[in-house]
Motif scaffolding. Structure first.
Motif, PDB file in Angstrom:
ATOM      1  N   TYR A 150     -28.458 -39.342  22.582  1.00 50.91           N
ATOM      2  CA  TYR A 150     -28.913 -38.646  21.364  1.00 50.91           C
ATOM      3  C   TYR A 150     -28.671 -37.151  21.430  1.00 50.91           C
ATOM      4  CZ  TYR A 150     -31.293 -43.052  19.892  1.00 50.91           C
ATOM      5  OH  TYR A 150     -31.667 -44.187  19.737  1.00 50.91           O
ATOM      6  N   VAL A 151     -28.200 -36.413  20.679  1.00 47.74           N
ATOM      7  CA  VAL A 151     -28.095 -35.104  20.720  1.00 47.74           C
ATOM      8  C   VAL A 151     -28.655 -34.291  19.437  1.00 47.74           C
ATOM      9  CG1 VAL A 151     -26.451 -32.933  20.698  1.00 47.74           C
ATOM     10  CG2 VAL A 151     -25.961 -35.036  21.976  1.00 47.74           C
ATOM     11  N   VAL A 197     -15.039 -37.467  24.468  1.00 45.42           N
ATOM     12  CA  VAL A 197     -15.441 -36.359  24.329  1.00 45.42           C
ATOM     13  C   VAL A 197     -15.213 -36.169  22.716  1.00 45.42           C
ATOM     14  CG1 VAL A 197     -15.308 -33.698  24.540  1.00 45.42           C
ATOM     15  CG2 VAL A 197     -14.860 -35.246  26.523  1.00 45.42           C
ATOM     16  N   LYS A 198     -16.054 -35.446  22.199  1.00 51.29           N
ATOM     17  CA  LYS A 198     -15.972 -35.182  20.853  1.00 51.29           C
ATOM     18  C   LYS A 198     -16.148 -33.592  20.521  1.00 51.29           C
ATOM     19  CE  LYS A 198     -19.315 -37.402  18.747  1.00 51.29           C
ATOM     20  NZ  LYS A 198     -20.367 -37.917  17.821  1.00 51.29           N
ATOM     21  N   GLU A 199     -15.429 -33.190  19.586  1.00 55.50           N
ATOM     22  CA  GLU A 199     -15.752 -31.668  19.231  1.00 55.50           C
ATOM     23  C   GLU A 199     -15.952 -31.353  17.785  1.00 55.50           C
ATOM     24  OE1 GLU A 199     -12.654 -27.921  20.879  1.00 55.50           O
ATOM     25  OE2 GLU A 199     -11.782 -29.604  19.790  1.00 55.50           O
ATOM     26  N   GLY A 200     -16.834 -30.330  17.599  1.00 55.04           N
ATOM     27  CA  GLY A 200     -17.289 -30.171  16.313  1.00 55.04           C
ATOM     28  C   GLY A 200     -18.885 -30.494  15.904  1.00 55.04           C
ATOM     29  N   GLY A 201     -18.920 -31.283  14.761  1.00 52.01           N
ATOM     30  CA  GLY A 201     -20.297 -31.530  14.520  1.00 52.01           C
ATOM     31  C   GLY A 201     -20.602 -32.700  15.256  1.00 52.01           C
ATOM     32  N   LEU A 202     -22.201 -33.016  15.176  1.00 51.46           N
ATOM     33  CA  LEU A 202     -22.664 -33.982  16.008  1.00 51.46           C
ATOM     34  C   LEU A 202     -22.207 -35.332  15.575  1.00 51.46           C
ATOM     35  CD1 LEU A 202     -26.406 -32.851  16.103  1.00 51.46           C
ATOM     36  CD2 LEU A 202     -24.451 -32.291  17.691  1.00 51.46           C
ATOM     37  N   SER A 203     -21.362 -35.587  14.346  1.00 57.27           N
ATOM     38  CA  SER A 203     -21.255 -36.811  13.809  1.00 57.27           C
ATOM     39  C   SER A 203     -19.440 -36.961  13.955  1.00 57.27           C
ATOM     40  CB  SER A 203     -21.600 -37.261  12.484  1.00 57.27           C
ATOM     41  OG  SER A 203     -22.963 -37.134  12.445  1.00 57.27           O
ATOM     42  N   ALA A 204     -18.702 -36.126  14.646  1.00 53.20           N
ATOM     43  CA  ALA A 204     -17.424 -36.135  15.004  1.00 53.20           C
ATOM     44  C   ALA A 204     -17.012 -37.267  15.505  1.00 53.20           C
ATOM     45  CB  ALA A 204     -17.133 -34.749  15.590  1.00 53.20           C
ATOM     46  N   GLY A 205     -15.745 -37.810  15.658  1.00 53.19           N
ATOM     47  CA  GLY A 205     -15.244 -38.677  16.124  1.00 53.19           C
ATOM     48  C   GLY A 205     -15.052 -38.793  17.655  1.00 53.19           C
ATOM     49  N   GLY A 254     -24.669 -47.619  25.538  1.00 54.42           N
ATOM     50  CA  GLY A 254     -24.009 -48.133  26.626  1.00 54.42           C
ATOM     51  C   GLY A 254     -23.564 -46.873  27.401  1.00 54.42           C
ATOM     52  N   VAL A 255     -24.349 -45.787  27.338  1.00 50.76           N
ATOM     53  CA  VAL A 255     -23.911 -44.468  28.254  1.00 50.76           C
ATOM     54  C   VAL A 255     -24.666 -44.305  29.465  1.00 50.76           C
ATOM     55  CG1 VAL A 255     -23.993 -41.959  27.834  1.00 50.76           C
ATOM     56  CG2 VAL A 255     -23.430 -43.560  25.914  1.00 50.76           C
ATOM     57  N   ARG A 256     -24.193 -43.783  30.242  1.00 53.50           N
ATOM     58  CA  ARG A 256     -24.874 -43.593  31.764  1.00 53.50           C
ATOM     59  C   ARG A 256     -24.770 -42.022  32.215  1.00 53.50           C
ATOM     60  NH1 ARG A 256     -20.863 -46.365  36.338  1.00 53.50           N
ATOM     61  NH2 ARG A 256     -19.070 -45.044  35.885  1.00 53.50           N
ATOM     62  N   GLN A 257     -24.081 -41.304  31.104  1.00 55.75           N
ATOM     63  CA  GLN A 257     -24.107 -39.538  31.622  1.00 55.75           C
ATOM     64  C   GLN A 257     -23.704 -39.056  30.356  1.00 55.75           C
ATOM     65  OE1 GLN A 257     -21.003 -37.875  34.194  1.00 55.75           O
ATOM     66  NE2 GLN A 257     -22.073 -35.878  33.535  1.00 55.75           N
ATOM     67  N   VAL A 258     -24.610 -37.794  29.769  1.00 56.07           N
ATOM     68  CA  VAL A 258     -24.145 -37.015  28.842  1.00 56.07           C
ATOM     69  C   VAL A 258     -23.915 -35.632  29.040  1.00 56.07           C
ATOM     70  CG1 VAL A 258     -26.465 -36.496  28.204  1.00 56.07           C
ATOM     71  CG2 VAL A 258     -24.774 -36.649  26.483  1.00 56.07           C
ATOM     72  N   ALA A 259     -22.887 -35.025  28.589  1.00 57.80           N
ATOM     73  CA  ALA A 259     -22.543 -33.532  29.097  1.00 57.80           C
ATOM     74  C   ALA A 259     -22.569 -32.923  27.912  1.00 57.80           C
ATOM     75  CB  ALA A 259     -21.611 -33.694  29.884  1.00 57.80           C
ATOM     76  N   LEU A 260     -22.964 -31.451  27.834  1.00 59.88           N
ATOM     77  CA  LEU A 260     -22.860 -30.765  26.692  1.00 59.88           C
ATOM     78  C   LEU A 260     -22.085 -29.432  26.942  1.00 59.88           C
ATOM     79  CD1 LEU A 260     -26.348 -30.987  25.263  1.00 59.88           C
ATOM     80  CD2 LEU A 260     -24.263 -32.422  24.453  1.00 59.88           C
ATOM     81  N   SER A 261     -21.227 -28.774  25.989  1.00 63.94           N
ATOM     82  CA  SER A 261     -21.072 -27.520  26.185  1.00 63.94           C
ATOM     83  C   SER A 261     -20.221 -27.135  24.870  1.00 63.94           C
ATOM     84  CB  SER A 261     -19.697 -27.262  27.308  1.00 63.94           C
ATOM     85  OG  SER A 261     -19.320 -26.094  27.314  1.00 63.94           O
ATOM     86  N   GLY A 262     -20.945 -26.021  24.292  1.00 63.05           N
ATOM     87  CA  GLY A 262     -20.494 -25.328  23.089  1.00 63.05           C
ATOM     88  C   GLY A 262     -20.532 -26.475  21.884  1.00 63.05           C
ATOM     89  N   ASP A 263     -19.525 -26.713  21.040  1.00 64.81           N
ATOM     90  CA  ASP A 263     -19.569 -27.699  20.161  1.00 64.81           C
ATOM     91  C   ASP A 263     -18.928 -29.002  20.653  1.00 64.81           C
ATOM     92  OD1 ASP A 263     -16.904 -27.160  20.418  1.00 64.81           O
ATOM     93  OD2 ASP A 263     -16.539 -26.943  18.209  1.00 64.81           O
ATOM     94  N   ARG A 264     -18.847 -29.185  22.014  1.00 62.92           N
ATOM     95  CA  ARG A 264     -18.207 -30.280  22.555  1.00 62.92           C
ATOM     96  C   ARG A 264     -19.341 -31.198  23.280  1.00 62.92           C
ATOM     97  NH1 ARG A 264     -12.540 -28.972  25.662  1.00 62.92           N
ATOM     98  NH2 ARG A 264     -11.226 -28.734  23.680  1.00 62.92           N
ATOM     99  N   ILE A 265     -19.265 -32.504  22.996  1.00 65.21           N
ATOM    100  CA  ILE A 265     -20.112 -33.405  23.705  1.00 65.21           C
ATOM    101  C   ILE A 265     -19.426 -34.735  24.458  1.00 65.21           C
ATOM    102  CG2 ILE A 265     -22.000 -35.203  23.292  1.00 65.21           C
ATOM    103  CD1 ILE A 265     -22.513 -34.040  20.528  1.00 65.21           C
ATOM    104  N   LEU A 270     -36.008 -26.705  18.356  1.00 62.17           N
ATOM    105  CA  LEU A 270     -36.609 -27.666  19.248  1.00 62.17           C
ATOM    106  C   LEU A 270     -37.001 -28.747  18.411  1.00 62.17           C
ATOM    107  CD1 LEU A 270     -38.215 -25.360  22.028  1.00 62.17           C
ATOM    108  CD2 LEU A 270     -35.882 -26.134  21.586  1.00 62.17           C
ATOM    109  N   SER A 271     -37.390 -28.707  17.304  1.00 65.31           N
ATOM    110  CA  SER A 271     -38.003 -29.744  16.501  1.00 65.31           C
ATOM    111  C   SER A 271     -37.003 -30.264  15.478  1.00 65.31           C
ATOM    112  CB  SER A 271     -39.330 -29.382  15.807  1.00 65.31           C
ATOM    113  OG  SER A 271     -40.394 -28.903  16.701  1.00 65.31           O
ATOM    114  N   ALA A 272     -35.693 -30.017  15.683  1.00 65.89           N
ATOM    115  CA  ALA A 272     -34.746 -30.778  14.865  1.00 65.89           C
ATOM    116  C   ALA A 272     -34.622 -32.145  15.061  1.00 65.89           C
ATOM    117  CB  ALA A 272     -33.467 -30.012  15.202  1.00 65.89           C
ATOM    118  N   GLY A 273     -33.962 -33.015  14.200  1.00 67.43           N
ATOM    119  CA  GLY A 273     -33.797 -34.471  14.473  1.00 67.43           C
ATOM    120  C   GLY A 273     -32.602 -34.798  15.193  1.00 67.43           C
ATOM    121  N   TRP A 274     -32.899 -35.932  15.811  1.00 63.28           N
ATOM    122  CA  TRP A 274     -31.859 -36.360  16.595  1.00 63.28           C
ATOM    123  C   TRP A 274     -30.750 -37.155  15.904  1.00 63.28           C
ATOM    124  CZ3 TRP A 274     -32.136 -34.933  21.411  1.00 63.28           C
ATOM    125  CH2 TRP A 274     -33.260 -34.470  22.060  1.00 63.28           C
ATOM    126  N   ILE A 275     -29.638 -36.981  16.522  1.00 65.01           N
ATOM    127  CA  ILE A 275     -28.428 -37.820  16.039  1.00 65.01           C
ATOM    128  C   ILE A 275     -27.999 -38.823  16.973  1.00 65.01           C
ATOM    129  CG2 ILE A 275     -26.121 -37.992  15.565  1.00 65.01           C
ATOM    130  CD1 ILE A 275     -28.079 -36.687  13.278  1.00 65.01           C
TER     131      ILE A 275
END
Length: 283
Positions: free
Chosen positions: A38-39, A76-84, A54-65, A44-49
């Motif tokens: 989830y991201v 990897v996805k780039e842009g909004g939280l619901s990007a492909g 089936g994930v074992r590691q998550v990494a974040l940087s700028g607008d990339r997940i 700090l109180s924003a909602g989760w997306i």
């Protein structure tokens, strides 16, 4: 709950994995015990997306997940939280992100980094690697032998040997941090050949972000310092298994699986983010 070595933290008794700290973004990521990533973005109180199962590691940087699935596929996805999602590589055991760079460490110990778009070509960095770290134009690795090396500049720049007997490495801006097999945390600032400053003993995780340094001790105490490398430590929380830093945010994961984040000064109040968490990441 999974062992520390699989949570993206540095454990003095295990193999280091990717950093979970950022450099001032406004995203928070978590991995639950069931393998759901989830991201959230914003306060700090924003909602989760929900990002992926089936994930074992998550990494974040700028607008990339970035995520690493249980089957060893890096996406990897780039842009909004619901990007492909874009599939990056199979047979992966660690993913790392920084700016427009993506790094992966394969099951066979080969480190690769790409620069630019999500579909850019990979450049092999080194073989026999057990940890890969990225920050700006720096790339760091820990070899299977325990030697930490860092390069600066292009993807084909030469390596500089930093220290031996290392089990964990972290990079942030002009700072390099290492954790030795004996549990000693060292940080240097400036060029790749700058001198080391001993930060603390009995450490099981070391994280860097900007002018902050965070540690989790062998007893589960989280401390953070701000400013110079010799600044004083501020005790943040007890019963901690993981710490993450990003800009003016500090995140901790407790032994009970509760993720907390604070924003502002080192003595700011904690906000409970989620329970049942096995990994916490900040961007």
């Amino acid at each position: 709950m999974a062992a520390l070595a699989s949570l993206g933290v540095v454990a003095a008794t295990g193999t280091a994995a990717a950093t979970v700290s950022g450099d001032g973004g406004n995203r928070i990521g978590v991995l639950t015990g069931g393998g759901d990533a989830y991201v959230k973005e914003g306060g700090l109180s924003a909602g989760w997306i929900h990002e992926l199962a089936g994930v074992r590691q998550v990494a974040l940087s700028g607008d990339r997940i970035g995520v690493l699935t249980n089957s060893g596929d890096a996406y990897v996805k780039e842009g909004g939280l619901s990007a492909g999602w874009v599939h990056e590589l199979a047979g992966v055991k660690q993913i790392a992100l920084s700016g427009n760079r993506i790094g992966v460490l394969t099951n066979s110990g080969n480190a690769y980094v790409k620069e630019g778009g999500l579909s850019a070509g990979w450049v092999q960095q080194e073989a026999g690697v057990k940890e890969l770290e990225l920050s700006g134009n720096r790339i760091g690795i820990v070899k299977q032998s325990g030697e930490a090396l860092v390069k600066e500049g292009g993807l084909s720049a030469g390596w500089v040997s930093e220290l031996n007997n290392v089990i964990g490495l972290d990079l942030s801006g002009l700072r390099i941090g290492v954790l030795t097999a004996g549990g000693d945390a060292y940080v240097k600032e400036g060029g790749l050949s700058a001198g080391w400053i001993h930060e603390l003993a009995n450490v099981k995780q070391l994280e860097l972000s900007g002018n902050r340094i965070g540690v989790v001790t062998g007893g589960g105490d989280a401390y953070v310092k701000e400013g110079g490398l010799s600044a004083g430590w501020v005790h943040e929380l007890a019963g901690v298994t993981q710490i993450a830093l990003s800009g003016n945010r500090i995140g901790v994961l407790t032994g009970g699986g509760d993720a907390y984040v604070k924003e502002g000064g080192l003595s700011a109040g904690w906000i409970h983010e989620l329970g049942g968490v096995t990994e916490l990441a900040l961007s």
